[in-house]
Design a protein around this motif. Sequence first.
Motif, mmCIF file in Angstrom:
data_model
loop_
_atom_site.group_PDB
_atom_site.id
_atom_site.type_symbol
_atom_site.label_atom_id
_atom_site.label_comp_id
_atom_site.label_asym_id
_atom_site.label_seq_id
_atom_site.Cartn_x
_atom_site.Cartn_y
_atom_site.Cartn_z
ATOM 1 N N THR A 51 -86.476 -56.689 -25.816
ATOM 2 C CA THR A 51 -86.238 -55.625 -24.840
ATOM 3 C C THR A 51 -84.860 -55.777 -24.208
ATOM 4 O O THR A 51 -84.105 -54.808 -24.113
ATOM 5 C CB THR A 51 -87.324 -55.635 -23.751
ATOM 6 O OG1 THR A 51 -88.599 -55.507 -24.369
ATOM 7 C CG2 THR A 51 -87.120 -54.497 -22.759
ATOM 8 N N ALA A 52 -84.526 -56.980 -23.797
ATOM 9 C CA ALA A 52 -83.212 -57.221 -23.188
ATOM 10 C C ALA A 52 -82.097 -56.903 -24.179
ATOM 11 O O ALA A 52 -81.086 -56.289 -23.823
ATOM 12 C CB ALA A 52 -83.112 -58.666 -22.712
ATOM 13 N N PHE A 53 -82.278 -57.287 -25.432
ATOM 14 C CA PHE A 53 -81.246 -57.048 -26.450
ATOM 15 C C PHE A 53 -81.016 -55.554 -26.658
ATOM 16 O O PHE A 53 -79.874 -55.117 -26.835
ATOM 17 C CB PHE A 53 -81.620 -57.712 -27.776
ATOM 18 C CG PHE A 53 -80.504 -57.662 -28.790
ATOM 19 C CD1 PHE A 53 -79.524 -58.631 -28.793
ATOM 20 C CD2 PHE A 53 -80.420 -56.633 -29.712
ATOM 21 C CE1 PHE A 53 -78.480 -58.593 -29.711
ATOM 22 C CE2 PHE A 53 -79.388 -56.568 -30.632
ATOM 23 C CZ PHE A 53 -78.410 -57.558 -30.626
ATOM 24 N N ILE A 54 -82.054 -54.778 -26.624
ATOM 25 C CA ILE A 54 -81.903 -53.330 -26.788
ATOM 26 C C ILE A 54 -81.029 -52.762 -25.676
ATOM 27 O O ILE A 54 -80.214 -51.880 -25.917
ATOM 28 C CB ILE A 54 -83.284 -52.639 -26.826
ATOM 29 C CG1 ILE A 54 -83.996 -52.991 -28.134
ATOM 30 C CG2 ILE A 54 -83.143 -51.131 -26.691
ATOM 31 C CD1 ILE A 54 -85.447 -52.584 -28.177
ATOM 32 N N ASP A 93 -79.271 -64.235 -21.070
ATOM 33 C CA ASP A 93 -79.033 -64.313 -19.621
ATOM 34 C C ASP A 93 -80.049 -63.465 -18.857
ATOM 35 O O ASP A 93 -80.566 -63.881 -17.821
ATOM 36 C CB ASP A 93 -77.620 -63.848 -19.270
ATOM 37 C CG ASP A 93 -76.554 -64.858 -19.643
ATOM 38 O OD1 ASP A 93 -76.896 -66.024 -19.938
ATOM 39 O OD2 ASP A 93 -75.363 -64.472 -19.648
ATOM 40 N N ILE A 94 -80.330 -62.287 -19.383
ATOM 41 C CA ILE A 94 -81.287 -61.392 -18.729
ATOM 42 C C ILE A 94 -82.679 -62.007 -18.741
ATOM 43 O O ILE A 94 -83.389 -61.979 -17.731
ATOM 44 C CB ILE A 94 -81.288 -60.001 -19.406
ATOM 45 C CG1 ILE A 94 -79.985 -59.288 -19.088
ATOM 46 C CG2 ILE A 94 -82.495 -59.173 -18.967
ATOM 47 C CD1 ILE A 94 -79.760 -58.032 -19.911
ATOM 48 N N VAL A 95 -83.077 -62.579 -19.866
ATOM 49 C CA VAL A 95 -84.395 -63.212 -19.946
ATOM 50 C C VAL A 95 -84.467 -64.385 -18.967
ATOM 51 O O VAL A 95 -85.470 -64.561 -18.261
ATOM 52 C CB VAL A 95 -84.713 -63.665 -21.389
ATOM 53 C CG1 VAL A 95 -85.987 -64.500 -21.433
ATOM 54 C CG2 VAL A 95 -84.850 -62.456 -22.306
ATOM 55 N N GLN A 96 -83.395 -65.154 -18.882
ATOM 56 C CA GLN A 96 -83.369 -66.292 -17.955
ATOM 57 C C GLN A 96 -83.453 -65.814 -16.501
ATOM 58 O O GLN A 96 -84.214 -66.370 -15.697
ATOM 59 C CB GLN A 96 -82.100 -67.109 -18.162
ATOM 60 C CG GLN A 96 -82.037 -68.351 -17.304
ATOM 61 C CD GLN A 96 -80.813 -69.188 -17.614
ATOM 62 O OE1 GLN A 96 -79.983 -68.838 -18.433
ATOM 63 N NE2 GLN A 96 -80.706 -70.315 -16.939
ATOM 64 N N HIS A 101 -84.747 -54.252 -14.451
ATOM 65 C CA HIS A 101 -83.831 -54.295 -13.302
ATOM 66 C C HIS A 101 -82.693 -55.287 -13.540
ATOM 67 O O HIS A 101 -81.535 -55.004 -13.217
ATOM 68 C CB HIS A 101 -84.586 -54.641 -12.018
ATOM 69 C CG HIS A 101 -85.442 -53.536 -11.509
ATOM 70 N ND1 HIS A 101 -84.951 -52.339 -11.037
ATOM 71 C CD2 HIS A 101 -86.790 -53.429 -11.404
ATOM 72 C CE1 HIS A 101 -85.934 -51.559 -10.667
ATOM 73 N NE2 HIS A 101 -87.075 -52.188 -10.888
ATOM 74 N N CYS A 102 -83.024 -56.431 -14.117
ATOM 75 C CA CYS A 102 -81.984 -57.425 -14.435
ATOM 76 C C CYS A 102 -81.004 -56.867 -15.467
ATOM 77 O O CYS A 102 -79.787 -57.085 -15.364
ATOM 78 C CB CYS A 102 -82.611 -58.713 -14.956
ATOM 79 S SG CYS A 102 -83.515 -59.664 -13.716
ATOM 80 N N ALA A 103 -81.522 -56.157 -16.456
ATOM 81 C CA ALA A 103 -80.656 -55.569 -17.487
ATOM 82 C C ALA A 103 -79.703 -54.556 -16.878
ATOM 83 O O ALA A 103 -78.500 -54.564 -17.161
ATOM 84 C CB ALA A 103 -81.504 -54.919 -18.580
#
Length: 181
Positions: free
Chosen positions: A32-35, A45-48, A77-79
Amino acid sequence: MKDIKLVKKAIRGDNKAFEELLVIHSEQLYRTAFIYVQNREDALDIVQETAYKGLLSIRQLKNAEYFLTWLTKILIHCAYDLIKKKKNELPLENEFELTSANQDRNIERLDLIEALNELKEKYKSAIILFYFQDMPIHEVAKVMDVPENSVKTYLYRGKAQLNKLLGGNQYNGQEALSSRI
């Protein structure tokens, strides 16, 4: 069932249970973050950041069965925070290594990701959550804090824009998107 037990333990302060939940869902969170950001380092970084914020606020989770929905909301939200931060920096061209065997497939995937990035945030989020994360409409509505009918509208309009951006029915990936609604 095991997930719910782990979530309840995590809510009670068991950090090992929270860590185990992150391991279970790490691949889905990363995808999801990669998309959203289209590069490995930013996605990690987003996952962390999601894991950190989730750990800090896990006790606020009211319903254990919505753990992944809750965590995905934090991730989105982080993304968006990272995307906004990156807009102030000079953009660098994305580097993708394409092997000759997978080149056509990767180019189609790149086209889809580029087209997704052209959509309004609400359409992009609805499409990612529904099609890429296989969330049912009611969960997408919870993540996005909108009524279910709004999610349906976002999906319809987002698909229409993707269809236009990708050149109409010539793009095979649209068939996969159209089949879920």
